[in-house]
Design an enzyme around this catalytic site. Structure first.
Site: not given
Lengths: 500, 175, 513
Positions: C168-169, C404
């Site tokens: 979660g958080g 590149a």
């Protein structure tokens, strides 16, 4: 066949240790050694031994490999006015077409005549010749077996177990043992495909298979004047999947009487064939000491050094002399076999994982030195072991007065032989030489499978010390590091304070 | 290294044999049984040697990653992981949890080229069946199924080049 | 005094009781070390000073046997290899390591102290997430932590070490820090767990497959380092810290020079194959250049077509970025651009010079890359290189084509020194593409197109791509002998040690995201 009186230069159509070997003898004889450089290993060690290096013309990815490209090789010799070609072993050394093309272009092929190569290369004809010479043989197909159906019929005629072999070459490639009929189809098809891959020739023949025989071979040399002599035998039973790993001369399995019989048969065969140049007649010896002719190799062999060690002769030199039309200066009575020799093939393979090939760079190399110790090495520190070529990178050959002595001497040499960067079969060779069955001399081709407890020899306290090393290294990595004073200067700090 | 790890264990990954050492945290280690001092040296040719008493062997680190080591001593391979008593216990714990897994991963035993693939996803195979043919050093090597099962995924196709230990086929074991 | 002293001792005993045999065994049974053991492993012996050991959870009552001293986190400071470091270690055994307001306050305290003193912060995460009972207070606790993560970002090194769950958080703090470590098999991070995934999407997945170390170390690239077990993870953190300074005004500690390395290393001449299409392992080159052949690779198994690693050259910490020709021919794609950009930003923040080993044929083409935004992500790398003010040295090993080439720290965008090996090929595009475009007419009309193509390719190589042209025009400082690469780098780094760049004031550049 045209023979020249003088061979001033030899193109060596091979690479690695054998190319070096041939070059050495050529140079000893005052002949220019011409080597070939391929794009696959442009910095190979063998090139350093050559007097002249020719570059193989650029090739596409799927063209025939360089040392199998007959036309290009002949062209290289012709364009550079080289007198002779030495094919070494493997590759085109037993390819009659190659020998023919050389002769057509006026280049001396250092080996037997195309006719002999063809005859001895054709297992059917070879057996006919052996029959005429009164040499004992095993049951086999009368010629190459072209279809699976033919194979089935012939195999049941001869009786299982049978072995399928490639007609065009040896070294275990294109070889399959079949013990029952139900396995025949898969074995036949894979033997054909492997033979095509290794020798560019799908032709195979079938033979009766002896369980666990001895593999004995006789070195012979003949000149263009009908003289043929033998140079003793070699014991080659230490094999894994039909690839020889360790050879010795003489063989502990032969007594004087048997030796006389086998060498006699070999010489008779060679004479019947009208043989000239170096050749090796292979025999199988069964448990009752009966010997059977297998095949004849019309080239110099990898393990020729053990014969050189016990006879004191330079086989390549003999081969070149005979090729330039000289008569053999040696009589059979001149040949004396002295002492005992062992050769260990040092392959870049991992005995602990089924001898799988090891690729990489040889970071460091240290070879043993001493009296009676000979190293024929294809690599040096910095050499790269690539998948394009065979995995054998060196040969260790040791000579001493008796078999017991040469075994101990070889073990010592092996422990002094150090290679860093690739795994090799050295621990395997040690295991063989320390094995009781091997030391007794009473072993056969089933040795590696049946008589070895472990495929590698571990020295005393080896595991303990290895563990020590790992633990020490780990502990060291995580030590508190020693630091150096880092005086930050005013300019840098001032600007860091100001940066945005 | 600090007080938690006064003991190090070199675990031989093939034989599961354990060699025990004690460490003083300053990089010096002592074997639980073998008393002699160890010396390490590198000579001019670049060979590393470990010596103790009258034994002196060349040693080479083939690879090492975190605490896993692949060493070559006298040319013989050894695979160790350097553990602590705690991490050995953790290993055993995780192993019991994992043995419930039924997936087998077949890896290439050597570098080479895939010549032929005999199976497809979903095929049933039995132990010993040839799954694919790998060509290396001009010899053909058959890769066989180690147990009865179902092909979960084939990771290579004909013509591919593989390196050693590349994942070739995933097989779901059948009970 | 005696009575109050007795009270003091009694409280100490209560604390000891919390950390009894059972406490250790509970965590060990999970194959994990306890929070205390981990933090003690991190710090040099005897230097750990714990803060707030007795803090109970908010809403706890006094006088009761509260088996929750510390509120589920062990925090404090000490020396790591002699340097001051602040750390916290969440305690899964105490209230599931869940974050309550006091728990958060303890963390915030050391974050503040670390920022004040210019010291690194190491967070050992092993937590069930927000403490449900405390509701908004625990959520606010996270907010406090996140804020400080951001304010400290680029000022002090912040390292998150996931040694258990992080869901979660809770995952956002690590995401805001400089490096994330994960311990294999016993840790996981995700925003939404398997239960909710099952509920909402009816998809069954294990924690390991959703957010274990195997996933984040490879696919997502969220984890910069994955280690086999708790102990090795902590050792890894210490190793990483040795390459970083304590704060953005310092340089990393300097180690003893590696005197075993010779001035010339012949082997470097042979590693890059003559055939430009043949791959090789650039790590072999890195080993030969850096001190003791040692380097610490960041994101080893993610975006393996580019290598980002810390190493030391002549004792000084450097960042190495190298295209890996062995993987995808070393092309740049979204993942590798982002991986390298992030690494550059960290090096820039902490005054670590960047050495770039270049062998890149271009960006990976295809709808996947284009639709996923290679334009934006490639721009990140370009921005990062250009923006960095640390010493920047580039060695072009082989290919350097097109965009590149520019992106990989060319002189034009601000590289300090650019060298090329004789095998270098610098051009707008490789010979195949160039010849197909420039000589399209001639090739279609030719009698033997293959031979013509071969001839033109050689001419192209001779006249356009060879590095001597770039050298003459000044875009390369010198074509060097590969065997002398290390010596060259050492000399240049020495010359650039006091490099500073002044820029125009701005609130912040608009970094492509």
């Amino acid at each position: 066949m045209k023979t020249k009186d003088k061979i001033n230069s030899i193109l060596i159509a091979n690479r690695g240790e054998i190319a070096i070997r041939i070059a050495r003898t050529a140079q000893k004889m005052g002949i220019q050694a011409v080597g070939i450089r391929t794009q696959k290993e442009p910095n190979a060690h063998y090139l350093g031994q050559m007097d002249v290096i020719l570059d193989f013309p650029e090739r596409e990815k799927n063209q025939v490999p360089e040392f199998l490209d007959i036309e290009s090789l002949v062209l290289l010799a012709k364009r550079n006015q080289v007198d002779a070609i030495h094919p070494g072993y493997g590759y085109l050394s037993e390819n009659a077409d190659f020998a023919i093309r050389c002769t057509e272009e006026g280049i001396v092929f250092i080996g037997p005549s195309p006719r002999i190569i063809q005859n001895m290369g054709d297992k059917v004809v070879a057996k006919q010749i052996a029959g005429k010479a009164g040499v004992p043989m095993l049951g086999s197909s009368k010629g190459s077996v072209v279809t699976l159906d033919d194979a089935t019929v012939i195999a049941s005629q001869i009786g299982y177990p049978i072995i399928i072999k490639a007609s065009a070459g040896g070294g275990g490639r294109g070889m399959r043992i079949v013990r029952k009929e139900s396995d025949l189809k898969q074995m036949y098809l894979s033997a054909v495909s492997e033979a095509t891959l290794a020798f560019n020739n799908p032709s195979v023949f079938i033979e009766k298979y002896l369980e666990n025989p001895h593999h004995i071979e006789i070195q012979i040399v003949g000149d263009n004047f009908g003289n043929v002599i033998h140079l003793g035998e070699r014991e080659c039973s230490i094999q894994r999947k039909h690839q020889k790993l360790l050879e010795e001369a003489p063989s502990p399995a032969l007594d004087e009487e048997l030796r006389k019989k086998i060498t006699g048969a070999a010489v008779a065969l060679a004479k019947e064939a009208g043989y000239m140049s170096l050749g090796t007649v292979e025999f199988l010896l069964d448990k009752q000491k009966n010997f059977y002719f297998m095949e004849m190799n019309t080239r110099v062999q990898v393990e020729h050094p053990v014969t050189e060690m016990i006879t004191g002769l330079d086989l390549i030199e003999l081969q070149i002399r005979v090729a330039r039309g000289e008569k053999l200066s040696l009589k059979q009575s001149d040949i004396k076999l002295k002492g005992w020799a062992i050769e260990c093939r040092i392959n870049a393979e991992d005995p602990q994982s089924g001898f799988s090939p090891c690729l990489g760079v040889v970071k460091a190399l240290r070879i043993p030195k001493g009296n009676g110790i000979r190293i024929d090495s294809g690599v040096v520190a910095g050499s790269e072991v690539t998948p394009h070529f065979d995995s054998m990178i060196s040969k260790l050959i040791v000579h001493a007065d008796t078999r017991e002595e040469v075994i101990e001497k070889t073990l010592k040499a092996l422990s002094e032989f150090q290679i860093k960067g690739v795994k090799t079969t050295i621990p395997f060779d040690k295991a063989v030489l320390r094995n009781e069955v091997f030391r007794s001399g009473d072993f056969d081709t089933s040795f590696i499978e049946k008589d070895m407890d472990s495929l590698v020899y571990r020295e005393e306290k080896e595991e303990l010390l290895a563990a020590f090393f790992a633990a020490h290294h780990y502990a060291e990595q995580h030590q508190t590091p020693s630091l150096v004073d880092n005086d930050e200067d005013a300019w840098t700090i001032r600007n860091r304070l100001n940066f945005k | 290294m600090n007080s938690l790890n006064k003991e190090l264990i070199a675990l031989n990954k093939e034989s599961n044999a354990e060699q025990r050492f004690s460490t003083d945290g300053q990089g010096k280690i002592q074997h639980s049984v073998w008393d002699n001092d160890l010396h390490f040296e590198t000579d001019e040719d670049g060979f590393n040697f470990i010596s103790t008493g009258d034994l002196r062997y060349p040693v080479e680190i083939v690879s090492h990653h975190q605490n896993d080591y692949e060493l070559l001593m006298n040319g013989v391979s050894y695979n160790f992981s350097v553990e602590t008593p705690f991490s050995i216990r953790r290993k055993k714990l995780l192993a019991t949890q994992a043995s419930e897994s039924t997936s087998i991963r077949l890896k290439a035993p050597m570098p080479g080229k895939i010549l032929e693939v005999m199976v497809r996803t979903g095929d049933s195979v039995k132990a010993g069946d040839t799954l694919l043919i790998l060509e290396a050093m001009k010899m053909q090597n058959a890769i066989l199924a180690s147990t009865k099962g179902v092909i979960k995924k084939v990771h290579v196709k004909e013509g591919d080049t593989t390196s050693k230990s590349d994942l070739l086929i995933e097989l779901e074991k059948e009970a | 005094m005696k009575k109050s002293y007795e009270q003091f001792i009694a409280r100490q005993e209560l604390l000891k009781k919390q950390y009894d045999e059972a406490y250790y065994e509970k965590q060990h049974k999970r194959g994990k070390l306890t929070a205390r053991e981990r933090i003690l492993l991190l710090f040099d012996e005897g230097t750990f000073e714990e803060t707030d050991a007795y803090t109970p959870p908010a809403n706890a009552s006094f006088g009761k046997t509260v088996k929750a001293f510390g509120d589920g986190v062990v925090a404090g400071f000490g020396k790591v290899n002699g340097r001051l470091v602040y750390a916290f270690s969440q305690d899964f055994n105490v209230l599931g390591g869940s974050l309550g307001s006091q728990h958060a306050a303890k963390i915030v305290k050391i974050q503040d102290l670390a920022l004040k003193t210019g010291s690194p912060v190491v967070g050992l995460i092993d937590s069930g997430g927000a403490r449900i009972q405390e509701g908004i207070s625990s959520l606010n606790g996270y907010a406090d932590i996140f804020k400080r993560n951001v304010l400290s970002s680029g000022v002090i090194p912040q390292i998150s070490v996931i040694m258990g769950p992080a869901a979660g958080g809770a995952v956002y703090s690590p995401a805001l820090t400089d490096f994330i470590f994960m311990t294999a098999d016993t840790s996981y991070m995700f925003v939404t767990g398997p239960n909710v995934v099952k509920e909402v999407l009816n998809e069954t997945v294990t924690t390991e497959d959703l957010g274990g170390a195997s996933v984040h170390g490879t696919k997502s690239g969220v984890a910069d380092f994955v280690y086999n077990d708790d102990e090795n993870t902590i050792l890894g953190v210490k190793q990483l810290l040795s390459y970083l300074p304590s704060n953005n005004l310092e340089t990393a500690p300097v180690h003893q020079k590696d005197v075993s390395k010779e001035k010339t290393e012949d082997r470097l001449r042979y590693i890059v194959p003559e055939d430009p299409d043949k791959p090789y392992n650039v790590k072999e080159i890195i080993e030969l250049i850096v001190d003791n052949g040692k380097f610490l690779e960041v994101s080893e198994n993610h975006a393996m077509n580019i290598i980002t690693a810390f190493a030391r050259i002549d004792g000084h910490s450097v960042g190495i970025i190298a295209n890996q020709p062995k993987v995808m021919a070393g092309t740049l794609d979204i993942d590798s651009s982002v991986k390298a950009a992030r690494f550059i930003n960290i090096c820039n923040s902490f005054n670590i010079p960047i050495i770039t080993l270049e062998d890149v044929p271009g960006f990976l083409p295809g709808t996947d890359q284009e639709h996923d935004g290679i334009i934006r992500h490639g721009a990140k790398l370009l921005y990062a290189y250009t923006n960095a003010t640390v010493p920047k040295i580039t060695i072009i090993l082989r290919k350097a084509y097109g965009g590149a080439y520019i992106v990989m720290n060319s002189k034009g965008i601000g590289g300090d020194f650019s060298f090329a090996w004789p095998t270098a090929e610098i051009a707008v595009m490789g010979p195949d593409g160039a010849i197909a475009i420039l000589y399209r007419k001639e090739l279609t009309e030719a009698e033997d197109p293959a031979a013509l193509k071969k001839e033109l390719t050689q001419t192209y190589r001779d006249e356009v791509t060879n590095p001597y042209i770039a050298d003459e025009k000044g875009f390369i400082d010198e074509v060097i002998d590969p065997a002398l690469t290390r010596s060259k780098i050492i000399t240049c780094l020495d010359a650039l040690r006091r490099k500073t760049v002044l820029r125009i004031d701005r609130k912040q550049g608009n970094v492509p995201l």
